[in-house]
Scaffold this active site. Structure first.
Site, mmCIF file in Angstrom:
data_model
loop_
_atom_site.group_PDB
_atom_site.id
_atom_site.type_symbol
_atom_site.label_atom_id
_atom_site.label_comp_id
_atom_site.label_asym_id
_atom_site.label_seq_id
_atom_site.Cartn_x
_atom_site.Cartn_y
_atom_site.Cartn_z
ATOM 1 N N GLU A 153 0.933 -1.051 -0.103
ATOM 2 C CA GLU A 153 -0.077 0.133 -0.101
ATOM 3 C C GLU A 153 0.704 1.231 -0.134
ATOM 4 O O GLU A 153 1.895 1.267 0.491
ATOM 5 C CB GLU A 153 -0.892 0.089 1.109
ATOM 6 C CG GLU A 153 -2.082 1.105 1.097
ATOM 7 C CD GLU A 153 -2.988 1.152 2.219
ATOM 8 O OE1 GLU A 153 -4.127 1.326 1.915
ATOM 9 O OE2 GLU A 153 -2.577 0.650 3.456
ATOM 10 N N ASN A 289 -2.423 -6.117 5.677
ATOM 11 C CA ASN A 289 -2.814 -7.276 4.544
ATOM 12 C C ASN A 289 -3.858 -8.191 5.001
ATOM 13 O O ASN A 289 -3.547 -8.695 6.169
ATOM 14 C CB ASN A 289 -1.590 -7.933 4.348
ATOM 15 C CG ASN A 289 -0.420 -6.855 4.229
ATOM 16 O OD1 ASN A 289 -0.236 -5.940 3.348
ATOM 17 N ND2 ASN A 289 0.580 -6.881 5.377
ATOM 18 N N GLU A 321 -5.436 -2.453 12.884
ATOM 19 C CA GLU A 321 -5.261 -3.136 11.927
ATOM 20 C C GLU A 321 -6.271 -4.431 11.478
ATOM 21 O O GLU A 321 -6.683 -4.600 10.564
ATOM 22 C CB GLU A 321 -3.850 -3.805 11.797
ATOM 23 C CG GLU A 321 -2.710 -2.824 11.961
ATOM 24 C CD GLU A 321 -2.506 -1.957 11.020
ATOM 25 O OE1 GLU A 321 -3.092 -2.186 9.788
ATOM 26 O OE2 GLU A 321 -2.193 -0.726 11.088
ATOM 27 N N GLU A 343 -9.011 4.428 6.894
ATOM 28 C CA GLU A 343 -7.952 5.035 8.055
ATOM 29 C C GLU A 343 -8.942 5.622 8.977
ATOM 30 O O GLU A 343 -8.560 5.343 9.987
ATOM 31 C CB GLU A 343 -7.111 5.799 7.353
ATOM 32 C CG GLU A 343 -5.912 5.231 6.286
ATOM 33 C CD GLU A 343 -5.561 3.835 6.802
ATOM 34 O OE1 GLU A 343 -5.484 3.574 8.160
ATOM 35 O OE2 GLU A 343 -4.908 3.037 6.093
HETATM 36 ZN ZN LIG Z 1 -4.775 1.968 8.683
#
Ligand SMILES: [Zn+2]
Length: 877
Positions: A153, A289, A321, A343
């Site tokens: 990313e 991921n 995450e 985010e």
């Molecule tokens: Zn993040």
């Protein structure tokens, strides 16, 4: 991703209007690649040569030709393709352009329907965290080793395999890797097959679900795991051999968090396993991921040297995450314009999870600090909207702006949840996840789901907050009737760092109003000015109850006076909001320093850590401004006197059953007393340090950080050498980094030059490849010019762990924020401009606005503080 660096333009001004504000559709999703040929499934096999930093690969992609064409275009970077075939037959031509990061394949004739493109290729293993990268580290028993990991990313999957490297192109992935047979391998999915041949092993992973390329992952090396199984999911925490036991805390947390999220989203985690991989050094932060989350090892492992703060960091990053496994992985933003959908949501959900699992951490109070950082950035005239137009790789990297994309977005979601209610908010999230699973989404998809669950016009309230930069200042003017009942008139304008008079911008502001200590009441301020009842005039008033809102409030003089008088008894969150706002209003000249210091003096016996930290931070800014001015000594004495009683009460040693925030407060107060020259504190630190050197087990990890900081700051040559020896002899990285950072706080200029030598030397182990930069940045507080000269002379070395696309963005914001006081601002700006591409010039403008603001504020603070002390002295005599 977590802890990514920086910031770009207004979405709706620049993007095609069909995209902004519309639900996701593949056809209209922005991007550079043509949509007429789409990948369905990939088979990628690679053979890395870690020593040579090269790899070879073969790839076969099943493609859907949605319209007849003879041109196939996809992303590639630093790769050479050969044997390019379509359905086994040679193609007409292949052209790779690294400047454009594109490969164009011309077919012999136009085709449509399903076809398979296959080729061999070779590529480069990186040493920065981008694409497939090699990370060197020191083994726990000594000696060097290397492991491989990936960081894709935003746009670096193309560095490991040619692909449709845009988030809307979802496909399945079947990955095969050939590595030394002694190595462990981790991928998104469980291992399907492993065959050993000679010294090598070829490992293939089960095929992944449909997902974007940036979520593919692969790590390999001398790795070990701790593992568990719960609720049908297999959990593993991986670390380099010898460190796996430090994964036990994260392993337990991962199981708790997944159970909570399965319930919250009402959509069970869809993969059979979830691995967490500790990469020594490599990158700061973590990457979500799917099924194989990578972390900087310091952000995942909890060892004997870890402090409570380290544990908090580990838990909250895991919670971030893991929230991405739904928000980001299962449902992905359609394009990098909406990076915030990933985010902001992950940041908000993580904070909520942390607050719920550990109430004693008072996590929302901690998060207030990142909200304040976002508001400081967003108060700039040059700030940008959360949603921003992205047209190239630099802008994609730029969309990971920690203040705006992460922290502002987190604060907005929290404000919105409070406005529509926790249950209906969750209902909306559940239906959004269910309807968009294995696909992509835009902001409009989320707002529409929340509208349906709440029955409120969420799109109208929420959209302006993400489409426009900035936030409002809500002004409150109170009136009392003859029986003492209060009514307030509310008005709004945009809050700016240097000019408070901007008008025109208008938001629908979800206010929470509390009079006294009653439950707050929701009021939507949706006009330029409106009136409402607000309790009784002799009660404290908060128009941002519990500091939940993302806006500032300015009270009229009488109301502020009442709030100040009743400050010690106010609700903690209300007090935090008032301190935040009054200090920000001092910054832009709309309130007096005297009013802020009056609040500080009214804290009474309250020991709320966040409130004291706000006060101490303000005092530190003033103390820094006062340095080398005649009023410095008097101000330092005043600041010490203000916090000393609290510090004395808390002492040096933790009380049994003490909550973490009290420990944080003790650390803050002791460090500042030392900074402000309190000899008793410095002497006690030295005494404790001498005992610590004799017996390192005499002190808990939690007590070490503050002690080492104070000792480092005040070190003479002999103490410096002692501390340096501790750093070099450290058996674990957490303690090692703590000692080195303490050295970088040193005030002595000769010793500071030694810190520079250390930061540039190879005594720092390879896994600590972000530490050199950290030391130089830490040095800037006491030695700005020395730090700056080093920063510019050794850029390449200090930035070696920063990915290529991120580096200009880091430079453009970091240099002005850290070095505004080190050299004339025009020279600072000229240097940065010469070292960044044009595409980062908006970032530089933002950085420079902050630098100019800080530089202008410095003499203003000195003047106001001197006047305050003179009047206080006058009043006392
Ligand atoms: Zn993040």
């Amino acid at each position: 991703m977590f802890n990514r660096f920086y910031s770009a333009a207004l979405c709706c001004l620049l993007a095609p209007s069909a995209w902004c504000g519309a639900p996701f559709s593949f056809e209209s999703a922005p991007g550079r690649l043509p949509k007429n040929v789409v990948p369905v499934s990939y088979d990628v096999a690679i053979v890395p040569d870690a020593a040579a930093l090269r790899f070879t690969g073969t790839e076969s992609v099943q493609l859907q030709f949605r319209a007849a064409t003879a041109t196939v275009q996809f992303n590639s970077l630093n790769e050479t393709l050969s044997h390019v075939l379509l359905d086994g037959a040679p193609v007409k031509s292949v052209t790779s352009n690294d400047e454009q990061q594109l490969t164009t394949v011309m077919l012999a004739k136009p085709v449509s329907g399903l076809h398979t493109l296959s080729f061999s290729y070779s590529g480069k293993i990186e040493t920065q965290p981008q694409g497939l990268f090699a990370q060197k580290y020191t083994k726990s028993g000594g000696g060097q080793a290397v492991m491989l990991s990936t960081q894709f990313e935003a746009t670096d999957a193309r560095r490991m395999f040619p692909c449709w490297d845009e988030p809307a192109f979802r496909a399945t992935f079947h990955l095969t890797v050939t590595v030394p047979k002694s190595w462990a391998t981790v991928g998104n999915m469980p291992v399907a097959q492993r065959a050993v041949h000679g010294e090598l092993a070829t490992v293939s992973f089960q095929r992944s679900p449909k997902m974007p390329s940036y979520l593919l992952e692969f790590s390999a090396g001398d790795l070990r795991e701790v593992s568990a199984s719960r609720g049908g999911t297999q959990f593993g925490v991986w670390a380099v051999a010898g460190h796996e036991q430090d994964g036990a805390v994260a392993l337990a947390s991962a199981q708790e968090i997944l159970a909570d999220y399965n319930d919250y989203f009402a959509y069970p985690y869809p993969l059979p396993k979830l691995d967490s991989i500790a990469v020594p050094g490599g990158f700061s932060g973590a990457m979500e991921n799917w099924g194989a989350i990578t972390y900087n090892d310091q952000a995942l492992l909890v060892g004997p040297s870890s402090t409570m703060q380290d544990r908090q960091t580990v838990f909250s990053i895991q919670a971030h995450e893991m929230a991405h496994q739904w928000f980001g992985d299962l449902v992905t933003m359609g394009w990098w314009d909406d990076t915030w959908l990933n985010e902001s949501f992950a940041s908000w959900r993580a904070a909520k999870e942390t607050a719920a699992r550990y109430p004693a951490w008072r996590w929302w109070e901690q998060e207030d600090e990142s909200k304040e950082s976002a508001m400081a950035a967003d108060a700039r005239a040059t700030s940008h909207a959360i949603q921003q137009h992205v047209t190239d790789e630099l802008q994609a990297a730029n969309s990971f702006d920690s203040d705006i994309t992460y922290s502002k977005g987190e604060a907005l979601l929290r404000m919105l949840e409070a406005y529509i209610g926790e249950d209906v908010f969750r209902q909306g999230i559940r239906s959004y996840i269910k309807s968009r699973a294995y696909s992509n989404a835009t902001a409009a998809d989320l707002w529409n789901a929340l509208r349906e669950s709440s029955g409120k016009n969420v799109p109208a309230v929420a959209a302006p907050w993400i489409e426009k930069p900035g936030f409002p200042l809500v002004s409150v003017s109170a009136a009392c009737d003859s029986s003492g009942n209060r009514s307030i008139t509310l008005s709004q304008k945009r809050f700016l760092l240097t000019d408070g008079s901007a008008t025109g911008a208008q938001w629908q502001v979800p206010l929470r109003i509390r009079s006294g200590t009653a439950a707050p009441r929701n009021v939507l301020l949706d006009t330029q000015e409106q009136k409402t009842a607000a309790g009784r005039c002799d009660e404290a008033l908060s128009v941002n109850a519990d500091a939940v809102g993302y806006y500032r409030v300015q009270y009229d003089a009488d109301t502020l006076a009442v709030n100040t008088r009743l400050f010690a008894g106010a609700v903690d969150g209300d007090r935090i909001a008032l301190l935040d706002d009054q200090w920000a209003l001092v910054g832009n000249g709309e309130a007096s320093l005297q009013d802020f210091l009056a609040l500080a003096s009214s804290m009474g016996t309250d020991r709320d850590a966040r409130a004291w930290q706000q006060i101490v931070r303000a005092l530190s800014s003033i103390e820094f401004a006062e340095r080398r001015s005649p009023g410095h000594q008097a101000f330092a004495a005043y600041a010490r006197a203000l916090i000393k009683p609290v510090a004395d009460e808390l002492g040096w040693d933790a009380a049994p059953q003490e909550t973490p925030n009290v420990g944080d407060l003790r650390d803050t107060l002791l460090r500042d007393l030392s900074s402000w020259g309190d000899q008793a504190t410095i002497d006690e630190a030295r005494r404790r340090f001498a005992a610590f050197v004799k017996d390192p087990h005499s002190m808990s990890a939690d007590a070490q950080t503050t002690l080492l900081t104070i000792v480092g700051q005040n070190a003479d040559a002999a103490t410096f050498a002692q501390l340096h020896a501790l750093a070099k002899g450290a058996k674990d990285d957490t303690f090692m980094e703590r000692c080195y950072v303490a050295l970088a706080r040193v005030r002595d200029p000769d010793l500071a030059r030694q810190v520079v030598q250390i930061a540039l030397s190879d005594e720092l182990p390879p896994q600590a490849n972000t530490l050199g930069l950290r030391l130089i940045l830490t040095l800037a507080r006491e030695h700005p010019r020395l730090s700056w000269d080093t920063y510019i002379a050794h850029q390449d070395q200090l930035m070696k762990s920063v990915a290529t696309e991120e580096r200009p963005l880091v430079l453009a914001q970091q240099a002005p924020a850290v070095y505004w006081d080190a050299l004339p601002l025009d020279q600072l700006e000229a240097w940065v401009r010469a070292n960044i591409p044009k595409g980062a010039s908006d970032n530089l403008a933002r950085g420079m606005e902050t630098a100019h603001h800080l530089a202008a504020q410095k003499p203003a603070l000195v003047k106001a503080a001197d006047a305050y002390l003179a009047s206080a002295k006058h009043a006392a005599s």
